[in-house]
Design a protein around this motif. Sequence first.
Motif, short mmCIF file in Angstrom:
data_model
loop_
_atom_site.label_atom_id
_atom_site.label_comp_id
_atom_site.label_asym_id
_atom_site.label_seq_id
_atom_site.Cartn_x
_atom_site.Cartn_y
_atom_site.Cartn_z
N LEU A 79 -24.07 -28.89 38.82
CA LEU A 79 -24.72 -30.11 38.33
C LEU A 79 -26.19 -29.86 37.99
O LEU A 79 -26.69 -30.39 36.99
N THR A 82 -26.19 -28.05 34.72
CA THR A 82 -25.88 -29.02 33.65
C THR A 82 -27.11 -29.85 33.32
O THR A 82 -27.38 -30.13 32.14
N ALA A 83 -27.87 -30.25 34.32
CA ALA A 83 -29.06 -31.07 34.09
C ALA A 83 -30.18 -30.29 33.42
O ALA A 83 -30.94 -30.84 32.63
N LEU A 124 -24.92 -37.42 34.42
CA LEU A 124 -26.13 -36.61 34.19
C LEU A 124 -26.38 -36.42 32.71
O LEU A 124 -27.49 -36.60 32.22
N SER A 125 -25.34 -36.05 32.00
CA SER A 125 -25.48 -35.78 30.57
C SER A 125 -25.84 -37.04 29.79
O SER A 125 -26.67 -37.00 28.88
N THR A 127 -27.44 -39.67 31.01
CA THR A 127 -28.81 -40.00 31.38
C THR A 127 -29.81 -39.14 30.62
O THR A 127 -30.86 -39.61 30.19
N SER A 133 -22.02 -35.75 27.22
CA SER A 133 -21.76 -37.13 27.60
C SER A 133 -20.73 -37.80 26.70
O SER A 133 -20.28 -38.89 27.00
#
Length: 161
Positions: A79, A82-83, A124-125, A127, A133
């Motif tokens: 995660l 990914t962020a 996360l994506s 955001t 996303s």
Amino acid sequence: MPRRERTQVRLMLIGLLTWVLSGTAGLATLHSRAELHLGWAAAQAVFGLAFWVNTRLPWELKRGTLEIAALAVEVGCALVITAWSSYGFEPALLVIIAGQAPFCLSLPHAWLLAVGQTAAAGLLSATLERPLSSLGGLAMYLSLQVFALGGRAGSDDASES
């Protein structure tokens, strides 16, 4: 002590190869964009270490608290990666985790982990306004996780949690 089948060991080797290829693609892309930073590299290294902890004894079926904790660390690192990046292959790490999950968790908990980590990556994506996303991107990576889980779905020796 019960032992793994050779196909299970192959699955772990494929996970290692996927991590190396995904990380290499990320390294090359982020370096070419001048977006490579120490935090991303550290998260990749910690993911690799946690993967090793979880698969260091490939023939042993018994998994304990250490391996479950290593799986949680992998999820956290995936995660974070990914962020912190948008090279497109970050969610491959989620597939690696899904492939390991049934060795550490009961099958229903492994399914929940796959759905939960996909939802977290999607949030996360979204955001951060990243391409993952999109509903299609999320569905694709979730389907790959389901495929990884499917190799273990019919097994009688799923570990208990």
